[in-house]
Structures are given as C-alpha cells and as structure tokens.
Write a protein that holds these residues in place. Structure first.
Motif, PDB file in Angstrom:
ATOM      1  N   GLU A 175       7.879 -25.617 -27.003  1.00 44.98           N
ATOM      2  CA  GLU A 175       7.252 -26.892 -27.613  1.00 44.98           C
ATOM      3  C   GLU A 175       6.614 -25.762 -29.334  1.00 44.98           C
ATOM      4  O   GLU A 175       6.542 -27.407 -29.629  1.00 44.98           O
ATOM      5  N   THR A 176       6.419 -25.021 -29.511  1.00 46.99           N
ATOM      6  CA  THR A 176       5.794 -24.671 -30.638  1.00 46.99           C
ATOM      7  C   THR A 176       6.971 -23.709 -31.767  1.00 46.99           C
ATOM      8  O   THR A 176       6.739 -23.795 -32.068  1.00 46.99           O
ATOM      9  N   SER A 177       7.924 -24.174 -31.179  1.00 47.01           N
ATOM     10  CA  SER A 177       9.490 -23.605 -31.868  1.00 47.01           C
ATOM     11  C   SER A 177      10.087 -24.758 -32.582  1.00 47.01           C
ATOM     12  O   SER A 177       9.692 -25.512 -33.097  1.00 47.01           O
ATOM     13  N   GLY A 178      10.440 -23.709 -33.795  1.00 49.49           N
ATOM     14  CA  GLY A 178      11.340 -25.231 -34.597  1.00 49.49           C
ATOM     15  C   GLY A 178      10.628 -25.341 -35.402  1.00 49.49           C
ATOM     16  O   GLY A 178       9.972 -24.470 -36.420  1.00 49.49           O
ATOM     17  N   TRP A 179      11.177 -26.095 -36.896  1.00 47.02           N
ATOM     18  CA  TRP A 179      10.463 -25.898 -37.719  1.00 47.02           C
ATOM     19  C   TRP A 179       9.133 -26.258 -37.885  1.00 47.02           C
ATOM     20  O   TRP A 179       8.806 -27.483 -37.357  1.00 47.02           O
ATOM     21  N   THR A 180       8.531 -26.016 -38.884  1.00 46.86           N
ATOM     22  CA  THR A 180       7.130 -26.241 -38.749  1.00 46.86           C
ATOM     23  C   THR A 180       6.512 -25.894 -40.031  1.00 46.86           C
ATOM     24  O   THR A 180       6.155 -24.871 -40.853  1.00 46.86           O
ATOM     25  N   ARG A 181       5.084 -26.150 -40.507  1.00 50.78           N
ATOM     26  CA  ARG A 181       4.390 -26.277 -41.213  1.00 50.78           C
ATOM     27  C   ARG A 181       2.799 -25.963 -40.830  1.00 50.78           C
ATOM     28  O   ARG A 181       2.407 -26.445 -40.042  1.00 50.78           O
ATOM     29  N   PHE A 182       2.495 -25.217 -41.768  1.00 49.31           N
ATOM     30  CA  PHE A 182       1.045 -24.715 -40.984  1.00 49.31           C
ATOM     31  C   PHE A 182      -0.572 -25.111 -41.779  1.00 49.31           C
ATOM     32  O   PHE A 182       0.065 -25.548 -43.372  1.00 49.31           O
ATOM     33  N   ILE A 183      -0.983 -26.091 -41.183  1.00 48.53           N
ATOM     34  CA  ILE A 183      -1.821 -26.430 -42.668  1.00 48.53           C
ATOM     35  C   ILE A 183      -3.113 -26.656 -41.888  1.00 48.53           C
ATOM     36  O   ILE A 183      -3.618 -25.580 -40.891  1.00 48.53           O
ATOM     37  N   ASP A 184      -4.109 -26.433 -42.887  1.00 45.44           N
ATOM     38  CA  ASP A 184      -5.811 -26.409 -42.638  1.00 45.44           C
ATOM     39  C   ASP A 184      -6.726 -25.202 -42.217  1.00 45.44           C
ATOM     40  O   ASP A 184      -6.072 -24.550 -42.244  1.00 45.44           O
ATOM     41  N   GLN A 185      -7.180 -25.248 -40.761  1.00 45.26           N
ATOM     42  CA  GLN A 185      -7.425 -24.868 -40.279  1.00 45.26           C
ATOM     43  C   GLN A 185      -6.187 -23.744 -39.886  1.00 45.26           C
ATOM     44  O   GLN A 185      -7.150 -22.161 -39.416  1.00 45.26           O
ATOM     45  N   ALA A 186      -4.652 -24.404 -39.768  1.00 41.03           N
ATOM     46  CA  ALA A 186      -3.964 -22.948 -39.480  1.00 41.03           C
ATOM     47  C   ALA A 186      -3.697 -21.624 -39.979  1.00 41.03           C
ATOM     48  O   ALA A 186      -2.826 -20.983 -39.754  1.00 41.03           O
ATOM     49  N   GLY A 187      -3.833 -21.598 -41.389  1.00 37.93           N
ATOM     50  CA  GLY A 187      -3.532 -21.164 -42.352  1.00 37.93           C
ATOM     51  C   GLY A 187      -2.631 -22.027 -43.388  1.00 37.93           C
ATOM     52  O   GLY A 187      -2.260 -23.442 -42.835  1.00 37.93           O
ATOM     53  N   THR A 188      -1.608 -20.866 -43.940  1.00 41.96           N
ATOM     54  CA  THR A 188      -0.488 -21.547 -45.093  1.00 41.96           C
ATOM     55  C   THR A 188       0.753 -20.868 -44.430  1.00 41.96           C
ATOM     56  O   THR A 188       1.876 -20.785 -44.862  1.00 41.96           O
ATOM     57  N   ILE A 189       0.596 -19.753 -44.526  1.00 43.23           N
ATOM     58  CA  ILE A 189       1.931 -18.310 -44.135  1.00 43.23           C
ATOM     59  C   ILE A 189       1.285 -18.070 -42.837  1.00 43.23           C
ATOM     60  O   ILE A 189       0.466 -17.785 -41.717  1.00 43.23           O
ATOM     61  N   ILE A 190       3.013 -17.250 -42.465  1.00 41.73           N
ATOM     62  CA  ILE A 190       3.273 -16.327 -41.373  1.00 41.73           C
ATOM     63  C   ILE A 190       3.021 -14.825 -42.486  1.00 41.73           C
ATOM     64  O   ILE A 190       3.346 -14.554 -43.068  1.00 41.73           O
ATOM     65  N   VAL A 191       1.763 -14.320 -41.268  1.00 42.78           N
ATOM     66  CA  VAL A 191       1.227 -13.250 -42.537  1.00 42.78           C
ATOM     67  C   VAL A 191       2.403 -12.036 -42.658  1.00 42.78           C
ATOM     68  O   VAL A 191       3.565 -12.530 -41.649  1.00 42.78           O
ATOM     69  N   ASP A 192       1.842 -11.518 -44.036  1.00 43.64           N
ATOM     70  CA  ASP A 192       3.623 -10.826 -44.329  1.00 43.64           C
ATOM     71  C   ASP A 192       2.886  -9.324 -43.852  1.00 43.64           C
ATOM     72  O   ASP A 192       3.411  -8.524 -45.528  1.00 43.64           O
ATOM     73  N   TYR A 193       1.736  -8.878 -43.311  1.00 40.51           N
ATOM     74  CA  TYR A 193       2.031  -7.169 -43.199  1.00 40.51           C
ATOM     75  C   TYR A 193       1.280  -7.109 -41.508  1.00 40.51           C
ATOM     76  O   TYR A 193       1.706  -7.513 -40.989  1.00 40.51           O
ATOM     77  N   VAL A 194       1.167  -6.322 -40.973  1.00 33.31           N
ATOM     78  CA  VAL A 194       0.954  -5.809 -39.991  1.00 33.31           C
ATOM     79  C   VAL A 194      -0.806  -5.775 -39.970  1.00 33.31           C
ATOM     80  O   VAL A 194      -1.045  -5.126 -39.795  1.00 33.31           O
ATOM     81  N   PRO A 195      -0.091  -6.811 -38.546  1.00 31.47           N
ATOM     82  CA  PRO A 195      -2.477  -6.912 -38.807  1.00 31.47           C
ATOM     83  C   PRO A 195      -2.643  -5.786 -37.889  1.00 31.47           C
ATOM     84  O   PRO A 195      -2.203  -4.939 -37.950  1.00 31.47           O
ATOM     85  N   GLU A 196      -3.997  -5.600 -38.387  1.00 29.76           N
ATOM     86  CA  GLU A 196      -4.532  -4.693 -38.128  1.00 29.76           C
ATOM     87  C   GLU A 196      -4.994  -5.101 -36.355  1.00 29.76           C
ATOM     88  O   GLU A 196      -5.475  -5.273 -36.072  1.00 29.76           O
ATOM     89  N   GLN A 197      -5.135  -3.408 -35.605  1.00 27.04           N
ATOM     90  CA  GLN A 197      -5.033  -3.637 -34.323  1.00 27.04           C
ATOM     91  C   GLN A 197      -6.202  -3.823 -33.367  1.00 27.04           C
ATOM     92  O   GLN A 197      -6.650  -4.779 -32.621  1.00 27.04           O
ATOM     93  N   ASN A 198      -7.877  -3.725 -34.404  1.00 31.98           N
ATOM     94  CA  ASN A 198      -8.302  -4.528 -33.975  1.00 31.98           C
ATOM     95  C   ASN A 198      -8.898  -6.277 -34.638  1.00 31.98           C
ATOM     96  O   ASN A 198      -9.998  -6.372 -33.885  1.00 31.98           O
ATOM     97  N   LEU A 199      -8.106  -6.797 -35.184  1.00 30.65           N
ATOM     98  CA  LEU A 199      -7.901  -7.845 -35.477  1.00 30.65           C
ATOM     99  C   LEU A 199      -6.501  -8.560 -35.296  1.00 30.65           C
ATOM    100  O   LEU A 199      -6.049  -9.472 -35.192  1.00 30.65           O
ATOM    101  N   ARG A 200      -5.563  -8.143 -33.692  1.00 29.39           N
ATOM    102  CA  ARG A 200      -4.889  -8.771 -32.947  1.00 29.39           C
ATOM    103  C   ARG A 200      -5.065  -9.977 -32.374  1.00 29.39           C
ATOM    104  O   ARG A 200      -4.832  -9.520 -31.134  1.00 29.39           O
ATOM    105  N   TYR A 201      -5.165 -10.763 -32.823  1.00 28.52           N
ATOM    106  CA  TYR A 201      -6.144 -12.176 -32.193  1.00 28.52           C
ATOM    107  C   TYR A 201      -5.291 -12.957 -31.894  1.00 28.52           C
ATOM    108  O   TYR A 201      -4.218 -13.252 -31.251  1.00 28.52           O
ATOM    109  N   CYS A 202      -5.243 -14.239 -32.856  1.00 31.93           N
ATOM    110  CA  CYS A 202      -4.202 -14.836 -32.726  1.00 31.93           C
ATOM    111  C   CYS A 202      -3.819 -16.351 -31.505  1.00 31.93           C
ATOM    112  O   CYS A 202      -2.873 -16.899 -31.684  1.00 31.93           O
ATOM    113  N   GLY A 203      -4.909 -16.256 -31.210  1.00 31.36           N
ATOM    114  CA  GLY A 203      -4.627 -16.859 -29.486  1.00 31.36           C
ATOM    115  C   GLY A 203      -3.901 -16.651 -29.055  1.00 31.36           C
ATOM    116  O   GLY A 203      -3.774 -16.855 -27.984  1.00 31.36           O
ATOM    117  N   THR A 204      -3.861 -14.813 -29.430  1.00 29.52           N
ATOM    118  CA  THR A 204      -2.703 -14.352 -28.160  1.00 29.52           C
ATOM    119  C   THR A 204      -3.248 -12.773 -27.382  1.00 29.52           C
ATOM    120  O   THR A 204      -4.540 -11.998 -28.511  1.00 29.52           O
TER     121      THR A 204
END
Length: 146
Positions: free
Chosen positions: A43-72
């Motif tokens: 349901e969430t895969s495929g061509w996607t554009r992130f907008i508004d509250q979701a941000g604009t891009i996929i992070v391009d660095y390793v998220p810090e251990q204590n900031l690894r949330y993102c709804g998961t």
C-alpha cells in the motif's frame, strides 16, 4: 550526447512518474516524529512524493540511534546514493536500514534499490516494499537545489 544528435527537445518531456505518483503527507514519516509499528508495504510502495508534514525527501544519512522513530519500532530506512540534479533525470540508490544488533549503517540482508526522479520543484521516489516489518523509509524537509 543527446544534444549532439539533435534530441535536446526530448529532454524536456517529463517522465510519467512526475505526474503519476502518490502524495504522502504522513507526519510520522519524519525523523523525530513518533514511535510506532508502521511499515512500507504494498500500500505504501511505488512512486511517491513526500509533501507538507511528511517532509520532502528520504533522509540521506544514518539517523542517530535516539532519533530512530519515523513511525516505526524497527529501523528507519535512509537513502544511500546521489540525488539527481538535472531536470527529469533519475538516479538509482539504495535504501539502507541500520542494524540494531551490530550497529552497521546498512544491514546487508535488508538493503534495497530505489529510483529517485527530479521533477522540477520536487523529487519522486520509487519506494520499495520493506524486506520485513516494521521497517520504513524516514523523511526530512530539504529545499530543492538551485
């Protein structure tokens, strides 16, 4: 090469994914957002554009251990690659998931290919299905390069 052959006018034709994609504004995708059990599925895969509250891009660095949330509650996916800089160009990168067991920034069993297309004022991502749940790509806000 295309310009030398007289095909420069074809470089201005937008690829289909620039007009046919999902819009995602789910704030839980953002780094530092919330802990949860969400996952990238059919349901969430495929061509996607992130907008508004979701941000604009996929992070391009390793998220810090204590900031690894993102709804998961699993590892947040991050983009290992180069964002395209030319209009309507597409680059291929990897979605990596940090390992909570070994600390590796890109767990070998779970990394996946991803395509990113430059559509002018925004990027679109061909988000893959996560190799297992709960894994999910994580986003941030970043303006388009000029």
């Amino acid at each position: 090469m295309l310009i030398a052959l007289g095909f420069e006018k074809y470089q201005q034709i937008p690829p289909i994914q620039c007009s046919k994609h999902k819009l995602v504004n789910d704030f839980t995708r953002r780094i530092r957002s919330s802990f949860g059990d969400k996952c990238d599925t059919n349901e969430t895969s495929g061509w996607t554009r992130f907008i508004d509250q979701a941000g604009t891009i996929i992070v391009d660095y390793v998220p810090e251990q204590n900031l690894r949330y993102c709804g998961t509650s699993g590892s947040p996916g991050w983009f290992y690659g180069v964002y395209p800089t030319q209009l309507y160009s597409t680059t291929l990168g990897t979605i990596c998931y940090p390992s909570s067991r070994t600390g590796a920034p890109c767990e070998r069993f779970s990394n996946q290919s991803i395509s990113v297309t430059h559509c002018g004022g925004y990027f679109v991502f061909d988000v893959p299905i996560a190799p297992e749940c709960p894994l999910r790509v994580c986003t941030i806000d970043r303006p388009m390069p000029s």
